[in-house]
Design an enzyme around this catalytic site. Sequence first.
Site, PDB file in Angstrom:
ATOM      1  N   LYS A 174      79.165 163.530  98.197  1.00  0.00           N
ATOM      2  CA  LYS A 174      80.094 162.555  97.578  1.00  0.00           C
ATOM      3  C   LYS A 174      79.775 161.211  98.229  1.00  0.00           C
ATOM      4  CE  LYS A 174      83.352 160.260  97.954  1.00  0.00           C
ATOM      5  NZ  LYS A 174      83.244 158.758  97.870  1.00  0.00           N
ATOM      6  N   SER A 227      85.057 155.052 108.153  1.00  0.00           N
ATOM      7  CA  SER A 227      85.965 154.319 109.041  1.00  0.00           C
ATOM      8  C   SER A 227      86.887 155.290 109.788  1.00  0.00           C
ATOM      9  CB  SER A 227      86.790 153.344 108.216  1.00  0.00           C
ATOM     10  OG  SER A 227      87.523 154.067 107.266  1.00  0.00           O
ATOM     11  N   CYS A 282      77.276 150.578 112.131  1.00  0.00           N
ATOM     12  CA  CYS A 282      78.152 151.212 113.126  1.00  0.00           C
ATOM     13  C   CYS A 282      77.602 151.010 114.524  1.00  0.00           C
ATOM     14  CB  CYS A 282      78.297 152.690 112.836  1.00  0.00           C
ATOM     15  SG  CYS A 282      76.764 153.572 113.078  1.00  0.00           S
ATOM     16  N   GLU A 382      87.753 147.121 114.887  1.00  0.00           N
ATOM     17  CA  GLU A 382      86.373 147.025 114.406  1.00  0.00           C
ATOM     18  C   GLU A 382      86.343 145.918 113.350  1.00  0.00           C
ATOM     19  OE1 GLU A 382      84.871 150.249 111.894  1.00  0.00           O
ATOM     20  OE2 GLU A 382      82.922 150.033 112.845  1.00  0.00           O
TER      21      GLU A 382
HETATM   22  P1  NAD Z   1      85.312 154.340 104.435  1.00  0.00           P
HETATM   23  O1  NAD Z   1      86.008 155.152 105.455  1.00  0.00           O
HETATM   24  O2  NAD Z   1      86.096 153.350 103.657  1.00  0.00           O
HETATM   25  O3  NAD Z   1      84.618 155.280 103.336  1.00  0.00           O
HETATM   26  C1  NAD Z   1      83.785 156.354 103.717  1.00  0.00           C
HETATM   27  C2  NAD Z   1      83.878 157.446 102.648  1.00  0.00           C
HETATM   28  O4  NAD Z   1      85.219 157.965 102.619  1.00  0.00           O
HETATM   29  C3  NAD Z   1      83.571 156.961 101.240  1.00  0.00           C
HETATM   30  O5  NAD Z   1      82.795 157.946 100.584  1.00  0.00           O
HETATM   31  C4  NAD Z   1      84.944 156.808 100.601  1.00  0.00           C
HETATM   32  O6  NAD Z   1      84.954 157.048  99.216  1.00  0.00           O
HETATM   33  C5  NAD Z   1      85.769 157.885 101.300  1.00  0.00           C
HETATM   34  N1  NAD Z   1      87.184 157.517 101.428  1.00  0.00           N
HETATM   35  C6  NAD Z   1      87.705 156.259 101.490  1.00  0.00           C
HETATM   36  N2  NAD Z   1      89.055 156.330 101.626  1.00  0.00           N
HETATM   37  C7  NAD Z   1      89.379 157.638 101.667  1.00  0.00           C
HETATM   38  C8  NAD Z   1      90.615 158.345 101.812  1.00  0.00           C
HETATM   39  N3  NAD Z   1      91.771 157.708 101.938  1.00  0.00           N
HETATM   40  N4  NAD Z   1      90.576 159.697 101.816  1.00  0.00           N
HETATM   41  C9  NAD Z   1      89.405 160.358 101.707  1.00  0.00           C
HETATM   42  N5  NAD Z   1      88.206 159.733 101.552  1.00  0.00           N
HETATM   43  C10 NAD Z   1      88.195 158.396 101.543  1.00  0.00           C
HETATM   44  O7  NAD Z   1      84.077 153.646 105.194  1.00  0.00           O
HETATM   45  P2  NAD Z   1      83.095 152.526 104.656  1.00  0.00           P
HETATM   46  O8  NAD Z   1      83.819 151.237 104.600  1.00  0.00           O
HETATM   47  O9  NAD Z   1      82.380 152.999 103.446  1.00  0.00           O
HETATM   48  O10 NAD Z   1      82.016 152.488 105.851  1.00  0.00           O
HETATM   49  C11 NAD Z   1      82.135 151.681 106.979  1.00  0.00           C
HETATM   50  C12 NAD Z   1      82.692 152.452 108.156  1.00  0.00           C
HETATM   51  O11 NAD Z   1      81.832 153.545 108.467  1.00  0.00           O
HETATM   52  C13 NAD Z   1      82.763 151.636 109.434  1.00  0.00           C
HETATM   53  O12 NAD Z   1      83.982 151.913 110.071  1.00  0.00           O
HETATM   54  C14 NAD Z   1      81.584 152.132 110.262  1.00  0.00           C
HETATM   55  O13 NAD Z   1      81.722 151.982 111.668  1.00  0.00           O
HETATM   56  C15 NAD Z   1      81.547 153.563 109.870  1.00  0.00           C
HETATM   57  N6  NAD Z   1      80.235 154.138 110.120  1.00  0.00           N
HETATM   58  C16 NAD Z   1      80.082 154.951 111.208  1.00  0.00           C
HETATM   59  C17 NAD Z   1      78.839 155.484 111.512  1.00  0.00           C
HETATM   60  C18 NAD Z   1      78.650 156.355 112.717  1.00  0.00           C
HETATM   61  O14 NAD Z   1      77.586 156.919 112.852  1.00  0.00           O
HETATM   62  N7  NAD Z   1      79.629 156.486 113.588  1.00  0.00           N
HETATM   63  C19 NAD Z   1      77.739 155.203 110.676  1.00  0.00           C
HETATM   64  C20 NAD Z   1      77.934 154.365 109.571  1.00  0.00           C
HETATM   65  C21 NAD Z   1      79.190 153.845 109.297  1.00  0.00           C
END
Ligand code: NAD
Length: 497
Positions: A174, A227, A282, A382
């Site tokens: 997904k 996130s 990240c 962040e």
């Molecule tokens: P996000 O959390 O908004 O979305 C990530 C995924 O979760 C997406 O597929 C989204 O559709 C889904 N999602 C969003 N809201 C949801 C909910 N309420 N319930 C269930 N699923 C939901 O993250 P983003 O903005 O796409 O990515 C950026 C974040 O990812 C930053 O916080 C970054 O630090 C983190 N990140 C971490 C790493 C790591 O290795 N630690 C790597 C890359 C990104």
Amino acid sequence: MSERVRQLIGDSFTESQTDQWLPVTDPCTQEVIAEVPLCTEAEVERAVATAAAAFESWRETPVGERARLMLRYQALLKEQHESLAEGLSRETGKTLEDAKGDVWRGIEVVEHAANIASLSMGETLENIARDVDCYTLTQPLGVCAGITPFNFPAMIPLWMFPMAIACGNTFILKPSEQDPLTPVRLAELFLEAGAPPGILQVVHGQARCVDQLLTHPLIPALSFVGSVKVAEHVYRTGTQHLKRVQAFAGAKNHLVIMPDAQPNQVINALAGASVGAAGQRCMAISVAVFVGEARQLIPRVQEALAAVKPGHWSDSASGFGPLINPQAKARVLELIESGKSEGAVCRLDGSHCDVADYPKGNWVGPTFFTGVTPHMRLYQEEIFGPVLAGMEVDTLDEAIDLINRNPYGNGTSLFTASGAAAHEFQKRIQVGQVGINIPVPVPLPMFSFTGWRKSFYGDQHAYGKQAVRFYTETKTVTARWFRDDIDRGVNTSIQLR
Ligand code: NAD
């Protein structure tokens, strides 16, 4: 009409029957380049059923055959490297160089997955008792699922499905609804490489779709990157439903500069690691900790950051691209304002940033604060934008304490000429990825990539080689070999003593 992003459910790519579609926009122009469906519950259900049925035969597929699929896939990805990167730049706004790096880091994982035979070998010990041997078997789990973020639409899906599938599982991806075109292209290439029908399914959606996967009885394991708030929800819900979950979350990465650090190295490293990719990594450095006399470098850091210019991905002079959407830009601007009102010194303010010919882009210029203190929002949250927070301390001890008290523990880095300081830092720092004179210490797939505290929840066997431990069960067999059976000719080649 813009392109409709397809789903991979059953044996082929199809258009969703949903009546809910979201726009995928070019972050440089706001032009709608595609529409992505929120797949219906029935469609997601069909994806899980397909993957469950495909698992029955895929798990029986010899390991060499699984490895050869990965070799063909790796070759195809390399062939398509440029075009994948261009598509990725178009939907994320990342510079072409950055996009190529995103794809390449994914290719490295596929390359690694081709070693699945040696990665999943077990252990054997003969004669643990008279005529009794003991050995382990490494077996796949079933239907695994992966939920990925917007910021690495090639690398992160490729962290997940190739390893899971090489282990003998089937997989439901997904991807982020903000840039789903690259992940769908990766899935197309996987089928082109000869993946049997059903072993990879791609569904689209948001919270409802994720919750359906998190609570589905046929899915035993789930990988998430995103996130922290969503990671916590995913980890809680998945484990409450007794699933194996790994959830990579947010970050606040510090780079510590000792007074003996080589100035040019530090300045170049900081500029690239903090505002590169618009800070949407990240592993981006968002805090610079100047130790003692290292504070003299502050004006040079400011100068170096001011020289990095955001711009369109196709322009080779662009240092980085826009933020992914207007809401992300508004959030970053709000955090910049909070820094000013909480008393930090804003030395470089990227809030009002224009890029010629792209007036609607989500641009934020390089931003640099000093005098940041731990209670400020700028430090606590962040930011995920091109904003560097400068802090000053007197000793390495203070820097280590500061980092260890931060709620996040994803990456960190120390710049120094002192072996003793570096040794002390790597020993005492409580962070998952540590760089010594390396600004963004992202490991290759032979090593783990995890995170401490709020940066990672769940099973630490997260990535690359270690991911085999996440995507498989091990079984320990203790076997007594009856001499009578052997006498009866079950294995006539064995000569009994
Ligand atoms: P996000 O959390 O908004 O979305 C990530 C995924 O979760 C997406 O597929 C989204 O559709 C889904 N999602 C969003 N809201 C949801 C909910 N309420 N319930 C269930 N699923 C939901 O993250 P983003 O903005 O796409 O990515 C950026 C974040 O990812 C930053 O916080 C970054 O630090 C983190 N990140 C971490 C790493 C790591 O290795 N630690 C790597 C890359 C990104």
